[in-house]
Each structure stands twice: as structure tokens, then as C-alpha cells.
Design a protein around this motif. Structure first.
Motif, PDB file in Angstrom:
ATOM      1  N   GLY A  97       0.819  -1.205   0.000  1.00  0.00           N
ATOM      2  CA  GLY A  97       0.000   0.000   0.000  1.00  0.00           C
ATOM      3  C   GLY A  97       0.851   1.252   0.000  1.00  0.00           C
ATOM      4  N   GLY A  98       1.962   1.229   0.769  1.00  0.00           N
ATOM      5  CA  GLY A  98       2.868   2.367   0.768  1.00  0.00           C
ATOM      6  C   GLY A  98       3.498   2.599  -0.598  1.00  0.00           C
ATOM      7  N   MET A  99       3.806   1.519  -1.306  1.00  0.00           N
ATOM      8  CA  MET A  99       4.372   1.644  -2.657  1.00  0.00           C
ATOM      9  C   MET A  99       3.388   2.309  -3.609  1.00  0.00           C
ATOM     10  SD  MET A  99       6.203  -2.103  -2.918  1.00  0.00           S
ATOM     11  CE  MET A  99       6.443  -1.942  -4.687  1.00  0.00           C
ATOM     12  N   ARG A 100       2.135   1.927  -3.503  1.00  0.00           N
ATOM     13  CA  ARG A 100       1.122   2.496  -4.389  1.00  0.00           C
ATOM     14  C   ARG A 100       0.838   3.965  -4.036  1.00  0.00           C
ATOM     15  NH1 ARG A 100       2.538  -0.414  -7.026  1.00  0.00           N
ATOM     16  NH2 ARG A 100       2.573   1.490  -8.254  1.00  0.00           N
ATOM     17  N   LEU A 101       0.855   4.292  -2.755  1.00  0.00           N
ATOM     18  CA  LEU A 101       0.662   5.682  -2.354  1.00  0.00           C
ATOM     19  C   LEU A 101       1.848   6.533  -2.803  1.00  0.00           C
ATOM     20  CD1 LEU A 101      -0.830   5.213   1.227  1.00  0.00           C
ATOM     21  CD2 LEU A 101      -2.028   5.942  -0.845  1.00  0.00           C
ATOM     22  N   ARG A 102       3.034   5.974  -2.758  1.00  0.00           N
ATOM     23  CA  ARG A 102       4.208   6.698  -3.245  1.00  0.00           C
ATOM     24  C   ARG A 102       4.102   6.949  -4.742  1.00  0.00           C
ATOM     25  NH1 ARG A 102       9.278   5.169  -5.327  1.00  0.00           N
ATOM     26  NH2 ARG A 102      10.944   6.657  -4.848  1.00  0.00           N
ATOM     27  N   ALA A 103       3.609   5.931  -5.487  1.00  0.00           N
ATOM     28  CA  ALA A 103       3.410   6.100  -6.925  1.00  0.00           C
ATOM     29  C   ALA A 103       2.358   7.167  -7.206  1.00  0.00           C
ATOM     30  CB  ALA A 103       3.007   4.769  -7.559  1.00  0.00           C
ATOM     31  N   ALA A 104       1.314   7.202  -6.388  1.00  0.00           N
ATOM     32  CA  ALA A 104       0.273   8.217  -6.567  1.00  0.00           C
ATOM     33  C   ALA A 104       0.828   9.615  -6.280  1.00  0.00           C
ATOM     34  CB  ALA A 104      -0.910   7.919  -5.642  1.00  0.00           C
ATOM     35  N   TRP A 105       1.703   9.713  -5.295  1.00  0.00           N
ATOM     36  CA  TRP A 105       2.294  11.004  -4.950  1.00  0.00           C
ATOM     37  C   TRP A 105       3.189  11.511  -6.076  1.00  0.00           C
ATOM     38  CZ3 TRP A 105       1.775  14.721  -1.373  1.00  0.00           C
ATOM     39  CH2 TRP A 105       2.800  15.655  -1.235  1.00  0.00           C
ATOM     40  N   LYS A 106       3.956  10.597  -6.657  1.00  0.00           N
ATOM     41  CA  LYS A 106       4.844  10.978  -7.764  1.00  0.00           C
ATOM     42  C   LYS A 106       4.033  11.344  -9.001  1.00  0.00           C
ATOM     43  CE  LYS A 106       8.372   8.460  -8.617  1.00  0.00           C
ATOM     44  NZ  LYS A 106       9.200   7.259  -8.911  1.00  0.00           N
ATOM     45  N   GLY A 107       2.926  10.630  -9.219  1.00  0.00           N
ATOM     46  CA  GLY A 107       2.047  10.938 -10.336  1.00  0.00           C
ATOM     47  C   GLY A 107       2.457  10.246 -11.609  1.00  0.00           C
ATOM     48  N   GLU A 108       1.447   9.661 -12.277  1.00  0.00           N
ATOM     49  CA  GLU A 108       1.636   9.023 -13.573  1.00  0.00           C
ATOM     50  C   GLU A 108       0.458   9.413 -14.440  1.00  0.00           C
ATOM     51  OE1 GLU A 108       1.815   4.961 -12.375  1.00  0.00           O
ATOM     52  OE2 GLU A 108       3.987   4.935 -12.288  1.00  0.00           O
ATOM     53  N   ASP A 109       0.733   9.860 -15.640  1.00  0.00           N
ATOM     54  CA  ASP A 109      -0.319  10.378 -16.525  1.00  0.00           C
ATOM     55  C   ASP A 109      -0.970   9.264 -17.328  1.00  0.00           C
ATOM     56  OD1 ASP A 109       0.024  13.016 -15.703  1.00  0.00           O
ATOM     57  OD2 ASP A 109       1.683  13.292 -17.102  1.00  0.00           O
ATOM     58  N   GLY A 110      -1.787   8.468 -16.637  1.00  0.00           N
ATOM     59  CA  GLY A 110      -2.571   7.463 -17.332  1.00  0.00           C
ATOM     60  C   GLY A 110      -1.860   6.145 -17.518  1.00  0.00           C
ATOM     61  N   ILE A 111      -2.559   5.213 -18.161  1.00  0.00           N
ATOM     62  CA  ILE A 111      -2.057   3.854 -18.328  1.00  0.00           C
ATOM     63  C   ILE A 111      -0.789   3.820 -19.163  1.00  0.00           C
ATOM     64  CG2 ILE A 111      -2.568   1.633 -19.424  1.00  0.00           C
ATOM     65  CD1 ILE A 111      -5.388   1.902 -18.526  1.00  0.00           C
ATOM     66  N   ARG A 195      -3.168   7.999 -11.387  1.00  0.00           N
ATOM     67  CA  ARG A 195      -2.731   8.483 -10.077  1.00  0.00           C
ATOM     68  C   ARG A 195      -3.835   8.287  -9.039  1.00  0.00           C
ATOM     69  NH1 ARG A 195      -0.141  14.530  -9.196  1.00  0.00           N
ATOM     70  NH2 ARG A 195       0.646  14.212  -7.065  1.00  0.00           N
ATOM     71  N   VAL A 196      -5.065   8.585  -9.422  1.00  0.00           N
ATOM     72  CA  VAL A 196      -6.205   8.389  -8.527  1.00  0.00           C
ATOM     73  C   VAL A 196      -6.399   6.904  -8.243  1.00  0.00           C
ATOM     74  CG1 VAL A 196      -8.704   8.663  -8.292  1.00  0.00           C
ATOM     75  CG2 VAL A 196      -7.330  10.507  -9.285  1.00  0.00           C
ATOM     76  N   PHE A 197      -6.216   6.066  -9.251  1.00  0.00           N
ATOM     77  CA  PHE A 197      -6.356   4.622  -9.077  1.00  0.00           C
ATOM     78  C   PHE A 197      -5.327   4.100  -8.080  1.00  0.00           C
ATOM     79  CE2 PHE A 197      -5.260   0.253 -10.327  1.00  0.00           C
ATOM     80  CZ  PHE A 197      -6.497  -0.361 -10.184  1.00  0.00           C
ATOM     81  N   ASP A 198      -4.063   4.534  -8.219  1.00  0.00           N
ATOM     82  CA  ASP A 198      -3.027   4.106  -7.288  1.00  0.00           C
ATOM     83  C   ASP A 198      -3.323   4.588  -5.872  1.00  0.00           C
ATOM     84  OD1 ASP A 198      -1.265   2.447  -8.595  1.00  0.00           O
ATOM     85  OD2 ASP A 198      -0.036   4.065  -9.388  1.00  0.00           O
ATOM     86  N   LEU A 199      -3.855   5.790  -5.749  1.00  0.00           N
ATOM     87  CA  LEU A 199      -4.222   6.308  -4.437  1.00  0.00           C
ATOM     88  C   LEU A 199      -5.292   5.426  -3.797  1.00  0.00           C
ATOM     89  CD1 LEU A 199      -4.197   8.495  -2.230  1.00  0.00           C
ATOM     90  CD2 LEU A 199      -5.871   9.768  -3.595  1.00  0.00           C
ATOM     91  N   ALA A 200      -6.307   5.065  -4.587  1.00  0.00           N
ATOM     92  CA  ALA A 200      -7.384   4.218  -4.075  1.00  0.00           C
ATOM     93  C   ALA A 200      -6.852   2.842  -3.686  1.00  0.00           C
ATOM     94  CB  ALA A 200      -8.488   4.087  -5.124  1.00  0.00           C
ATOM     95  N   VAL A 201      -5.965   2.278  -4.507  1.00  0.00           N
ATOM     96  CA  VAL A 201      -5.398   0.970  -4.207  1.00  0.00           C
ATOM     97  C   VAL A 201      -4.572   1.026  -2.929  1.00  0.00           C
ATOM     98  CG1 VAL A 201      -3.744  -0.772  -4.981  1.00  0.00           C
ATOM     99  CG2 VAL A 201      -5.409   0.164  -6.587  1.00  0.00           C
ATOM    100  N   GLY A 202      -3.750   2.059  -2.797  1.00  0.00           N
ATOM    101  CA  GLY A 202      -2.922   2.191  -1.604  1.00  0.00           C
ATOM    102  C   GLY A 202      -3.749   2.292  -0.335  1.00  0.00           C
ATOM    103  N   LEU A 203      -4.791   3.112  -0.369  1.00  0.00           N
ATOM    104  CA  LEU A 203      -5.653   3.261   0.797  1.00  0.00           C
ATOM    105  C   LEU A 203      -6.392   1.960   1.114  1.00  0.00           C
ATOM    106  CD1 LEU A 203      -7.139   6.824   0.156  1.00  0.00           C
ATOM    107  CD2 LEU A 203      -5.356   6.177   1.790  1.00  0.00           C
ATOM    108  N   LEU A 204      -6.812   1.233   0.067  1.00  0.00           N
ATOM    109  CA  LEU A 204      -7.485  -0.044   0.271  1.00  0.00           C
ATOM    110  C   LEU A 204      -6.542  -1.048   0.919  1.00  0.00           C
ATOM    111  CD1 LEU A 204      -9.885  -1.955  -0.072  1.00  0.00           C
ATOM    112  CD2 LEU A 204      -9.069  -2.449  -2.384  1.00  0.00           C
ATOM    113  N   MET A 205      -5.274  -1.105   0.462  1.00  0.00           N
ATOM    114  CA  MET A 205      -4.319  -2.031   1.041  1.00  0.00           C
ATOM    115  C   MET A 205      -4.100  -1.739   2.521  1.00  0.00           C
ATOM    116  SD  MET A 205      -3.501  -4.073  -1.433  1.00  0.00           S
ATOM    117  CE  MET A 205      -5.141  -3.804  -2.103  1.00  0.00           C
TER     118      MET A 205
END
Length: 215
Positions: A97-111, A195-205
Motif C-alpha cells: 500500500g505504501g508503494m502504491r501511495l508513493r506512486a500516486a504522490w509521484k504521479g503518472e499520466d494514465g495507463i 494516479r487516482v487509481f493508485d491512491l485508491a489501491v494504496g488506501l485499500l491495502m
């Protein structure tokens, strides 16, 4: 003229237990969990989808087989096993979950950007997949206890048909989820959507990890 029931590949008395197993397995696996979210994410990124789905399905089939065979009663005699799996699973979910939240913080522009980033490789994906499966106490509850409990009502060939039905549900679900995830690609191709998807995944984990240790 209707076909002779004796000529059918599966004897009619076994269809009922098989469908019961399929419905039981599918209903339990349908709930959103860490394993399902991981498969969904791999499917969205289109990375190692076949092997990830196969490992999840085969793992479930092995656990279902053990549950139908009565291993759940044996597992209840090892009191420390559930505690060890709970803390191990919670730790893994917290880290992922921390990895996914870190990815969300860094930001990725789509798939496209996410899939175009560094691929940790098939080995890393399969190890993560195995961890999501075998370090998750809920998997054991579903397969060894619940599926096994329902299967205890069948005997002989009927129990075998029930187990095959439950295992088939895992294959149908995981491959459907992994390859069906690409239908969401147009939505997650939008700017910041991944980015929103990774945030949701991180919080869910993290929520799942907290749920394991606080229950």
C-alpha cells in the motif's frame, strides 16, 4: 429424440454439486480484496496477465482441494498458524500500500505512462501474486473453511464434482478480471486517472492491513 443421460460426459446427478461448487466459489471470490486489486492492476497495465491469472487460479484450486478434502479441520489444530499469517499478511499489505501511495504522490499520466515505466519483471510479479494469495488469511477462511464446510455435505463423486466446480469458478473469475480490465483502459488513460487509481489501491491495502490486525 433427447440424448441418453448415460451418454453425457458428466452424469446428471453430478451437475448439481458442480454448480453448487461454482456458485459458492464465485460468490466468495467476488468480494474486492488485495488479490483481486493486484490482478486488476496487472490487467490494466497489460503486464504478465496470463501468468498472474494462472498463479492465482491454480493457488485457489490447490487451497479449494485441501478444503474439500477436510484440511480445514487440521488447520484448526495449529493455533499459531492464523496469528502468523495475519501479521505476515498485514505487513505485506502495508508495504505494498505504501508503494502504491508513493506512486500516486509521484504521479503518472494514465495507463500509457504507467505501463511504459520500468517493469519489475515476471519473477517480481509472480512473487507479489503468491504473497497476495498465500499471506492472506481471508483466502484460507474462504477456501479451507467456507468452501470446505459446504463441500462436507457431499460424498464421493459428488464432493469431487463440487470441488471441480469451485476451482473452475476461480479460473473463470481471475482470467475474466485480468483480461477484462483492459475495458477500463479508456477511462484510466485520462490525465491523472492512474494516479487516482493508485491512491485508491494504496488506501485499500492499508485498510485491509488494519482490518487484519484489529479484528
Amino acid at each position: 429424440m433427447p440424448p441418453d443421460p448415460s451418454s453425457l460426459p458428466l452424469p446428471l446427478p453430478l451437475v448439481g454439486p458442480g454448480l453448487t461448487g461454482f456458485a459458492t466459489g464465485f460468490s466468495l471470490i467476488l468480494a474486492i480484496g488485495a488479490q483481486n486489486v493486484f490482478v486488476l492492476r496487472q490487467g490494466l497495465a497489460r503486464r504478465h496477465v496470463f501468468w498472474v491469472c494462472l498463479v492465482c487460479a491454480v493457488s485457489d484450486a490447490l487451497l479449494i482441494s485441501a478444503g474439500v478434502a477436510g484440511f480445514g479441520a487440521v488447520a484448526q489444530r495449529v493455533p499459531w498458524l492464523e496469528t502468523a499469517m495475519t501479521w505476515g499478511g498485514a505487513a505485506f499489505l502495508a508495504v505494498y500500500g505504501g508503494m502504491r501511495l508513493r506512486a500516486a504522490w509521484k504521479g503518472e499520466d494514465g495507463i500509457d505512462a504507467a505501463a511504459g515505466g520500468p517493469d519489475p519483471g515476471l519473477r517480481a510479479a509472480l512473487l507479489a501474486c503468491l504473497a497476495f494469495t498465500w499471506l492472506n488469511p481471508h483466502v484460507y477462511l474462504d477456501t479451507l473453511a467456507l468452501v470446505g464446510a459446504v463441500g462436507a455435505g457431499f460424498e464421493g463423486a459428488s464432493r469431487l464434482a463440487y470441488g471441480i466446480g469451485a476451482a473452475t469458478a476461480s479460473f473463470v473469475f481471475f482470467f475474466g478480471l485480468g483480461y477484462g480490465a483492459r475495458l477500463l483502459a479508456p477511462l484510466l488513460a485520462r490525465p491523472r486517472a492512474w494516479r487516482v487509481f493508485d491512491l485508491a489501491v494504496g488506501l485499500l491495502m492499508w485498510a485491509l492491513a488494519a482490518g487484519l490486525v484489529l479484528r
